[in-house]
Every structure is written in structure tokens, then in C-alpha cells.
Write an enzyme that holds these catalytic residues in place. Structure first.
Site, PDB file in Angstrom:
ATOM      1  CE  LYS A   9      17.180  13.247 -14.032  1.00  0.00           C
ATOM      2  NZ  LYS A   9      17.725  14.552 -14.492  1.00  0.00           N
ATOM      3  CE1 TYR A  49      14.441  17.634 -11.738  1.00  0.00           C
ATOM      4  CE2 TYR A  49      12.972  16.398 -13.162  1.00  0.00           C
ATOM      5  CZ  TYR A  49      14.201  16.543 -12.533  1.00  0.00           C
ATOM      6  OH  TYR A  49      15.177  15.586 -12.701  1.00  0.00           O
ATOM      7  CG  ASN A 112      21.125  14.745 -15.992  1.00  0.00           C
ATOM      8  OD1 ASN A 112      20.026  14.202 -15.898  1.00  0.00           O
ATOM      9  ND2 ASN A 112      21.408  15.902 -15.407  1.00  0.00           N
ATOM     10  CG  HIS A 115      16.390  13.550  -8.985  1.00  0.00           C
ATOM     11  ND1 HIS A 115      16.558  14.910  -8.932  1.00  0.00           N
ATOM     12  CD2 HIS A 115      15.906  13.190  -7.767  1.00  0.00           C
ATOM     13  CE1 HIS A 115      16.154  15.348  -7.742  1.00  0.00           C
ATOM     14  NE2 HIS A 115      15.759  14.327  -7.024  1.00  0.00           N
ATOM     15  CD  GLU A 126      13.765  15.743  -4.547  1.00  0.00           C
ATOM     16  OE1 GLU A 126      14.559  14.787  -4.424  1.00  0.00           O
ATOM     17  OE2 GLU A 126      14.098  16.860  -5.005  1.00  0.00           O
TER      18      GLU A 126
HETATM   19  P1  GTP Z   1      18.532  16.492 -10.696  1.00  0.00           P
HETATM   20  O1  GTP Z   1      19.172  15.526  -9.770  1.00  0.00           O
HETATM   21  O2  GTP Z   1      17.822  15.864 -11.865  1.00  0.00           O
HETATM   22  O3  GTP Z   1      17.673  17.500  -9.952  1.00  0.00           O
HETATM   23  O4  GTP Z   1      19.758  17.263 -11.366  1.00  0.00           O
HETATM   24  P2  GTP Z   1      20.678  18.367 -10.710  1.00  0.00           P
HETATM   25  O5  GTP Z   1      20.257  18.622  -9.296  1.00  0.00           O
HETATM   26  O6  GTP Z   1      22.083  17.971 -10.965  1.00  0.00           O
HETATM   27  O7  GTP Z   1      20.341  19.626 -11.605  1.00  0.00           O
HETATM   28  P3  GTP Z   1      19.158  20.703 -11.459  1.00  0.00           P
HETATM   29  O8  GTP Z   1      18.278  20.382 -10.295  1.00  0.00           O
HETATM   30  O9  GTP Z   1      19.763  22.039 -11.545  1.00  0.00           O
HETATM   31  O10 GTP Z   1      18.350  20.443 -12.808  1.00  0.00           O
HETATM   32  C1  GTP Z   1      17.368  19.431 -12.860  1.00  0.00           C
HETATM   33  C2  GTP Z   1      17.456  18.739 -14.189  1.00  0.00           C
HETATM   34  O11 GTP Z   1      17.074  19.655 -15.205  1.00  0.00           O
HETATM   35  C3  GTP Z   1      18.874  18.303 -14.584  1.00  0.00           C
HETATM   36  O12 GTP Z   1      19.199  17.036 -14.098  1.00  0.00           O
HETATM   37  C4  GTP Z   1      18.792  18.296 -16.102  1.00  0.00           C
HETATM   38  O13 GTP Z   1      18.236  17.071 -16.567  1.00  0.00           O
HETATM   39  C5  GTP Z   1      17.817  19.421 -16.381  1.00  0.00           C
HETATM   40  N1  GTP Z   1      18.565  20.640 -16.686  1.00  0.00           N
HETATM   41  C6  GTP Z   1      19.207  21.461 -15.829  1.00  0.00           C
HETATM   42  N2  GTP Z   1      19.768  22.482 -16.478  1.00  0.00           N
HETATM   43  C7  GTP Z   1      19.465  22.289 -17.795  1.00  0.00           C
HETATM   44  C8  GTP Z   1      19.750  22.998 -18.989  1.00  0.00           C
HETATM   45  O14 GTP Z   1      20.417  24.023 -18.975  1.00  0.00           O
HETATM   46  N3  GTP Z   1      19.253  22.474 -20.159  1.00  0.00           N
HETATM   47  C9  GTP Z   1      18.506  21.333 -20.177  1.00  0.00           C
HETATM   48  N4  GTP Z   1      18.058  20.879 -21.338  1.00  0.00           N
HETATM   49  N5  GTP Z   1      18.221  20.653 -19.071  1.00  0.00           N
HETATM   50  C10 GTP Z   1      18.691  21.117 -17.911  1.00  0.00           C
HETATM   51 MG    MG Z   2      18.274  19.064  -8.728  1.00  0.00          MG
END
Ligand code: GTP
Ligand code: MG
Length: 151
Positions: A9, A49, A112, A115, A126
Site C-alpha cells: 500500500k 475493497y 498496515n 494487502h 483481485e
Molecule cells: P487487506 O489485506 O488489506 O484486505 O487486510 P485484511 O484482510 O487483513 O483486513 P480487512 O480485509 O478486514 O480490511 C481491509 C483493510 O481495511 C485493512 O487492511 C485495513 O487497512 C482497513 N481496516 C480494516 N478494519 C479497519 C478499521 O477498523 N479501521 C480502519 N481505519 N481501517 C480498517
Molecule cells: Mg482483506
């Protein structure tokens, strides 16, 4: 074999962590079959997303992911989807184990740095969203130093 969509990212790129992150996947033994650096459009970010469209952080997530260059990749290898998630660590970096990418290199959930696809279906979706078929290499011949023959 299997393929996963992995993206560094804008925070990971801005922090000069591209080499560090790619090195971890290489050292594990996975093969890089697609690689490009782009600033995603809002349409691409929203499709990527889409599952989070109703979440309160969706707007911030889309504006952040489109705020600068992203290194988009496709990695190939046995079990790569689950293995990449393990290398990446938990969504919240403060809850990610040390030794994982997020556990070692990040703090905030909204920063973080990486992805990774979470299932075979999302990997297929994707990869097709981010890459044209012509941008991807053919399936690699398994390296016998990494894979036992015929398993
Ligand atoms: P990705 O690999 O990026 O998809 O991450 P993930 O699979 O570990 O998490 P998820 O798909 O649930 O969420 C996608 C992204 O949204 C995360 O990587 C975070 O950057 C963001 N995100 C998820 N939950 C939160 C939250 O509670 N607050 C904020 N600010 N961002 C969030
Ligand atoms: Mg995810």
C-alpha cells in the site's frame, strides 16, 4: 499450485519497504509472476475493497489507497494464499505476531502497509481486477530445491 494478489500500500511504498517485503516472499520460495507500480483510481480501489463498502472506515480506506503509488503483485506457489496471510500477519499490526510483516513493520490498522487475498475466490477476483492476463507470466516450473518431485 496457487496464485495470490499482494499489494504494498502507499504507506509501505513511502516508507521504502518494497525491497524488504518482496525479499520475504522470495526467501519463502514463492515466485513473482506479476509486478507493477500504479496509483489506483477510485473505481479500482472501491471495487477492490467492495466487501467493506458499508464500513465506517471505507471512505478513508479508499482515499488512502489512492493517495500514492501501490506495488501490485501476483505471487505463485503451493498454498500461497494462506501462507501469504501468515507472512503478512493480523489486520491490526499491534495484534500481529513479531516475525510477520505487519508485526515487525507497522502500528496502525489504517497504515498496515500490505494487502493479501484472503481466499481462492478473492485471489481470482483481485488478480483479474488489477492485472491483464498478458501482464502475468506463465506458471513457473517448480524449483526442485524448494519442492519435492511429484507432490
Ligand atoms: P487487506 O489485506 O488489506 O484486505 O487486510 P485484511 O484482510 O487483513 O483486513 P480487512 O480485509 O478486514 O480490511 C481491509 C483493510 O481495511 C485493512 O487492511 C485495513 O487497512 C482497513 N481496516 C480494516 N478494519 C479497519 C478499521 O477498523 N479501521 C480502519 N481505519 N481501517 C480498517
Ligand atoms: Mg482483506
Amino acid at each position: 499450485t496457487e496464485r495470490s494478489f499482494i499489494a504494498i500500500k502507499p504507506d509501505g511504498v513511502a516508507r521504502n519497504l518494497v525491497g524488504e517485503i518482496i525479499a520475504r516472499f522470495e526467501r519463502k520460495g514463492f515466485v513473482l509472476v506479476g509486478l507493477k507500480q500504479i496509483v489506483p483510481t477510485a473505481d479500482l480501489a472501491k471495487s477492490h475493497y467492495a466487501e467493506h463498502a458499508e464500513r465506517p472506515f471505507f471512505g478513508g480506506l479508499v482515499s488512502f489507497i489512492t493517495s500514492g503509488p501501490v506495488v501490485a503483485m501476483v505471487w505463485e506457489g503451493k498454498g500461497v494464499i494462506a501462507a501469504a496471510r501468515a507472512l503478512i500477519g493480523a489486520t491490526n499490526p499491534l495484534a500481529s505476531a513479531p516475525g510477520t510483516i505487519r508485526g515487525d513493520l507497522a502500528i496502525d490498522v489504517g497504515r498496515n502497509i500490505i494487502h493479501g487475498s484472503d481466499s481462492v475466490d478473492s485471489a481470482k477476483r483481485e488478480i483479474a481486477l488489477w492485472f491483464a492476463e498478458t501482464e502475468l507470466l506463465a506458471t513457473a516450473t517448480p524449483n526442485p530445491h524448494i519442492y519435492e518431485p511429484r507432490n
